[in-house]
Design a protein around this motif. Structure first.
Motif, PDB file in Angstrom:
ATOM      1  N   LYS A  41       0.822  -1.214   0.000  1.00 32.00           N
ATOM      2  CA  LYS A  41       0.000   0.000   0.000  1.00 32.00           C
ATOM      3  C   LYS A  41       0.856   1.263   0.000  1.00 32.00           C
ATOM      4  O   LYS A  41       1.877   1.315   0.691  1.00 32.00           O
ATOM      5  CB  LYS A  41      -0.896   0.032   1.245  1.00 32.00           C
ATOM      6  N   PRO A  42       0.441   2.297  -0.731  1.00 33.39           N
ATOM      7  CA  PRO A  42       1.187   3.556  -0.718  1.00 33.39           C
ATOM      8  C   PRO A  42       1.324   4.170   0.675  1.00 33.39           C
ATOM      9  O   PRO A  42       2.340   4.808   0.971  1.00 33.39           O
ATOM     10  CB  PRO A  42       0.354   4.469  -1.627  1.00 33.39           C
ATOM     11  N   ALA A  43       0.342   3.974   1.534  1.00 26.91           N
ATOM     12  CA  ALA A  43       0.413   4.533   2.889  1.00 26.91           C
ATOM     13  C   ALA A  43       1.640   4.018   3.644  1.00 26.91           C
ATOM     14  O   ALA A  43       2.206   4.722   4.480  1.00 26.91           O
ATOM     15  CB  ALA A  43      -0.861   4.217   3.655  1.00 26.91           C
ATOM     16  N   GLU A  44       2.074   2.794   3.340  1.00 24.40           N
ATOM     17  CA  GLU A  44       3.255   2.224   3.998  1.00 24.40           C
ATOM     18  C   GLU A  44       4.543   2.920   3.559  1.00 24.40           C
ATOM     19  O   GLU A  44       5.549   2.870   4.258  1.00 24.40           O
ATOM     20  CB  GLU A  44       3.371   0.735   3.671  1.00 24.40           C
ATOM     21  N   VAL A  46       5.225   6.124   3.256  1.00 26.24           N
ATOM     22  CA  VAL A  46       5.590   7.310   4.033  1.00 26.24           C
ATOM     23  C   VAL A  46       6.585   6.916   5.128  1.00 26.24           C
ATOM     24  O   VAL A  46       7.654   7.510   5.268  1.00 26.24           O
ATOM     25  CB  VAL A  46       4.339   7.991   4.636  1.00 26.24           C
ATOM     26  N   GLU A  47       6.246   5.887   5.877  1.00 27.29           N
ATOM     27  CA  GLU A  47       7.136   5.406   6.940  1.00 27.29           C
ATOM     28  C   GLU A  47       8.426   4.834   6.354  1.00 27.29           C
ATOM     29  O   GLU A  47       9.516   5.027   6.894  1.00 27.29           O
ATOM     30  CB  GLU A  47       6.421   4.348   7.784  1.00 27.29           C
ATOM     31  N   THR A  68      -7.519   7.120  -4.455  1.00 27.08           N
ATOM     32  CA  THR A  68      -6.537   7.770  -3.583  1.00 27.08           C
ATOM     33  C   THR A  68      -5.125   7.799  -4.163  1.00 27.08           C
ATOM     34  O   THR A  68      -4.264   8.485  -3.633  1.00 27.08           O
ATOM     35  CB  THR A  68      -6.481   7.074  -2.210  1.00 27.08           C
ATOM     36  N   ASP A  72      -1.862   9.989  -3.065  1.00 27.07           N
ATOM     37  CA  ASP A  72      -0.727   9.258  -2.483  1.00 27.07           C
ATOM     38  C   ASP A  72       0.573   9.630  -3.198  1.00 27.07           C
ATOM     39  O   ASP A  72       1.608   9.838  -2.562  1.00 27.07           O
ATOM     40  CB  ASP A  72      -0.946   7.741  -2.580  1.00 27.07           C
ATOM     41  N   LEU A  75       1.725  13.118  -2.214  1.00 26.82           N
ATOM     42  CA  LEU A  75       2.309  13.092  -0.875  1.00 26.82           C
ATOM     43  C   LEU A  75       3.720  12.516  -0.890  1.00 26.82           C
ATOM     44  O   LEU A  75       4.649  13.084  -0.301  1.00 26.82           O
ATOM     45  CB  LEU A  75       1.414  12.288   0.076  1.00 26.82           C
ATOM     46  N   GLN A  79       7.264  14.375  -0.055  1.00 28.75           N
ATOM     47  CA  GLN A  79       8.133  13.841   0.989  1.00 28.75           C
ATOM     48  C   GLN A  79       9.523  13.521   0.443  1.00 28.75           C
ATOM     49  O   GLN A  79      10.522  13.800   1.083  1.00 28.75           O
ATOM     50  CB  GLN A  79       7.511  12.583   1.606  1.00 28.75           C
TER      51      GLN A  79
END
Length: 134
Positions: A41-44, A46-47, A68, A72, A75, A79
């Motif tokens: 997942k793209p959300a992973e 960031v970390e 989304t 993503d 973002l 970053q």
């Protein structure tokens, strides 16, 4: 499937919800000498970027059904900065999606399913050495 980031190696982060896509891309890119990591997942990401730094190349699966993915990518681009090359893996030439992805910071596209030649061709422009500044 994780490889440690070596400062001398080109790093590639693959994000796709399909395990087979991640596995194939991981194997092909690892054989080319890249330091490769995969996420579902793209959300992973960031970390991942916070702990590993920005990858040189980000391969990310995108579809018109995923509402989304454009956000993503924006973002992740913010970053990671402009030094990260973003390649969107898409299934079809959807002009609306491709335009939104380009505006979000995608550099190029790779059509799924892909083979070794198609993957190498999409990465080649991003693997060239930077021209020397005189």
């Amino acid at each position: 499937m994780r490889h440690r980031k070596d400062e001398t190696m080109t790093t590639c982060l693959i994000i796709d919800d399909a395990p087979v896509i991640r596995k194939i891309a991981f194997r092909l890119l690892s054989r080319e000498g890249l330091s490769v990591d995969t996420l579902e997942k793209p959300a992973e990401a960031v970390e991942w970027i916070e702990s590993h730094g920005a990858p040189n190349i980000l391969l990310i699966g995108a579809s018109a059904q995923d509402k989304t993915v454009v956000g993503d990518i924006k973002l992740l681009r913010e970053q990671a900065g402009s030094g990260m090359h973003v390649i969107a893996m898409i299934v079809e030439a959807n002009l609306g999606l491709m335009t939104r992805l380009k505006r979000a910071g995608v550099d190029s596209y790779l059509y799924k399913p892909f083979d070794r030649d198609a993957l190498e061709a999409s990465l080649r422009p991003h693997l060239q050495p930077e021209p020397a500044v005189a």
